[in-house]
Design a protein around this motif. Structure first.
Motif, PDB file in Angstrom:
ATOM      1  N   ILE A 102      43.611  41.889  41.252  1.00  0.00           N
ATOM      2  CA  ILE A 102      42.493  41.254  41.965  1.00  0.00           C
ATOM      3  C   ILE A 102      42.634  41.500  43.478  1.00  0.00           C
ATOM      4  O   ILE A 102      41.682  41.884  44.161  1.00  0.00           O
ATOM      5  N   GLY A 106      40.619  44.682  43.821  1.00  0.00           N
ATOM      6  CA  GLY A 106      39.417  43.902  44.135  1.00  0.00           C
ATOM      7  C   GLY A 106      39.223  43.748  45.637  1.00  0.00           C
ATOM      8  O   GLY A 106      38.380  44.426  46.236  1.00  0.00           O
ATOM      9  N   ASN A 112      34.569  45.607  42.022  1.00  0.00           N
ATOM     10  CA  ASN A 112      33.894  44.368  41.660  1.00  0.00           C
ATOM     11  C   ASN A 112      34.832  43.422  40.883  1.00  0.00           C
ATOM     12  O   ASN A 112      35.371  43.781  39.843  1.00  0.00           O
ATOM     13  N   GLU A 113      34.976  42.209  41.412  1.00  0.00           N
ATOM     14  CA  GLU A 113      35.918  41.278  40.777  1.00  0.00           C
ATOM     15  C   GLU A 113      35.455  40.857  39.386  1.00  0.00           C
ATOM     16  O   GLU A 113      36.277  40.561  38.512  1.00  0.00           O
ATOM     17  N   GLU A 114      34.131  40.841  39.197  1.00  0.00           N
ATOM     18  CA  GLU A 114      33.634  40.473  37.857  1.00  0.00           C
ATOM     19  C   GLU A 114      34.050  41.497  36.813  1.00  0.00           C
ATOM     20  O   GLU A 114      34.332  41.153  35.667  1.00  0.00           O
ATOM     21  N   LEU A 115      34.074  42.766  37.233  1.00  0.00           N
ATOM     22  CA  LEU A 115      34.510  43.824  36.309  1.00  0.00           C
ATOM     23  C   LEU A 115      35.988  43.610  35.952  1.00  0.00           C
ATOM     24  O   LEU A 115      36.380  43.681  34.780  1.00  0.00           O
ATOM     25  N   SER A 117      37.634  40.792  36.037  1.00  0.00           N
ATOM     26  CA  SER A 117      37.749  39.598  35.174  1.00  0.00           C
ATOM     27  C   SER A 117      37.331  39.908  33.750  1.00  0.00           C
ATOM     28  O   SER A 117      37.929  39.395  32.795  1.00  0.00           O
ATOM     29  N   PHE A 118      36.297  40.723  33.616  1.00  0.00           N
ATOM     30  CA  PHE A 118      35.804  41.078  32.281  1.00  0.00           C
ATOM     31  C   PHE A 118      36.897  41.833  31.507  1.00  0.00           C
ATOM     32  O   PHE A 118      37.225  41.490  30.376  1.00  0.00           O
ATOM     33  N   ASP A 120      40.040  41.873  32.152  1.00  0.00           N
ATOM     34  CA  ASP A 120      41.170  40.953  31.972  1.00  0.00           C
ATOM     35  C   ASP A 120      40.970  40.071  30.745  1.00  0.00           C
ATOM     36  O   ASP A 120      41.853  39.913  29.898  1.00  0.00           O
ATOM     37  N   GLN A 121      39.758  39.512  30.652  1.00  0.00           N
ATOM     38  CA  GLN A 121      39.455  38.613  29.536  1.00  0.00           C
ATOM     39  C   GLN A 121      39.573  39.338  28.201  1.00  0.00           C
ATOM     40  O   GLN A 121      40.144  38.832  27.243  1.00  0.00           O
ATOM     41  N   ARG A 176      42.012  28.940  44.838  1.00  0.00           N
ATOM     42  CA  ARG A 176      41.205  28.718  43.627  1.00  0.00           C
ATOM     43  C   ARG A 176      42.022  28.072  42.522  1.00  0.00           C
ATOM     44  O   ARG A 176      41.495  27.355  41.692  1.00  0.00           O
TER      45      ARG A 176
END
Ligand code: TMP
Length: 207
Positions: A102, A106, A112-115, A117-118, A120-121, A176
């Protein structure tokens, strides 16, 4: 026995590896089952990917490719070392993990951090360290430490703006997730940092 998955994060030259060794020696002396490891790497296949990623010449991976390579290495590491250690109730002290992706890919490189996270998930399925120490150090101190080590030319490649983005990334992650992340002032003396880490471990892990 309860497992403990602890990660050490931060920029370059912050003293993570030294602190991992000190903590590992301390916990081993207490009779704990300790595994020290690192990312990218930690198991043979992941170390091969590390060589590709950290090769200093001809290194021009596309940013997304770089994320995927880090997750390819992580998949090998998690499956072959981290999960088996968790399963048998051991301790994992890991030099870098997801937070580095990240912060570096990132915040540092603008992926893109959403990418992230996706991915990662999908790959880690919610696996998170129990505790993360984030080693925080100024650009000037980092450069000074890397120079004095003379072990790599990395300091020559590190520019201040990139370092500041990374640093901000790590600090934002800590903000966070305050229950998981503890910021360590890496400018302090080695012994002082070691003592702080030991105190936190003793308290959190009920030693
Ligand atoms: P180090 O083991 O000496 O800290 O080197 C690892 C390098 O790899 C460091 O520059 C940080 C970088 N890295 C990433 O860019 N993304 C990641 O996900 C990880 C784990 C490391």
């Amino acid at each position: 026995m309860r497992s403990h998955f602890i990660t050490f994060e931060g920029g370059e030259g912050t003293g993570k590896s030294t602190q991992i060794k000190i903590l590992a020696d301390y916990l081993t002396a207490q009779g704990q089952d300790i595994v020290t490891t690192r990312e990218p790497g930690g198991v043979d296949n992941a170390e091969k990917i590390r060589e590709l990623l950290l090769r200093e010449v001809e290194n021009d991976w596309d940013g997304v490719t770089e994320v995927l390579l880090h997750y390819a290495a992580r998949q090998e590491h998690v499956k072959k070392l981290i999960l088996p250690t968790i399963k048998r109730g051991g301790w994992i002290l890991c030099d870098r993990f997801t937070d580095s992706t990240i912060a570096y890919q990132g915040y540092g490189s603008g992926i893109n951090e959403e990418l992230i996270s996706f991915i990662d998930q999908k790959i880690l399925n919610g696996l998170r360290p129990d505790l993360t120490f984030i080693f925080d150090l100024s650009y000037e101190k980092s450069v000074q430490r890397l120079k004095s080590r003379c072990s790599s030319d990395r300091y020559e490649n590190m520019n201040k703006e990139y370092h500041e983005r990374l640093r901000k990334g790590f600090l934002n992650i800590a903000q966070r997730e305050p229950d998981r992340c503890i910021i360590i002032d890496a400018e302090n003396e080695i012994d002082l940092v070691a003592k702080k880490i030991r105190t936190i471990i003793n308290t959190r892990m009920n030693l």
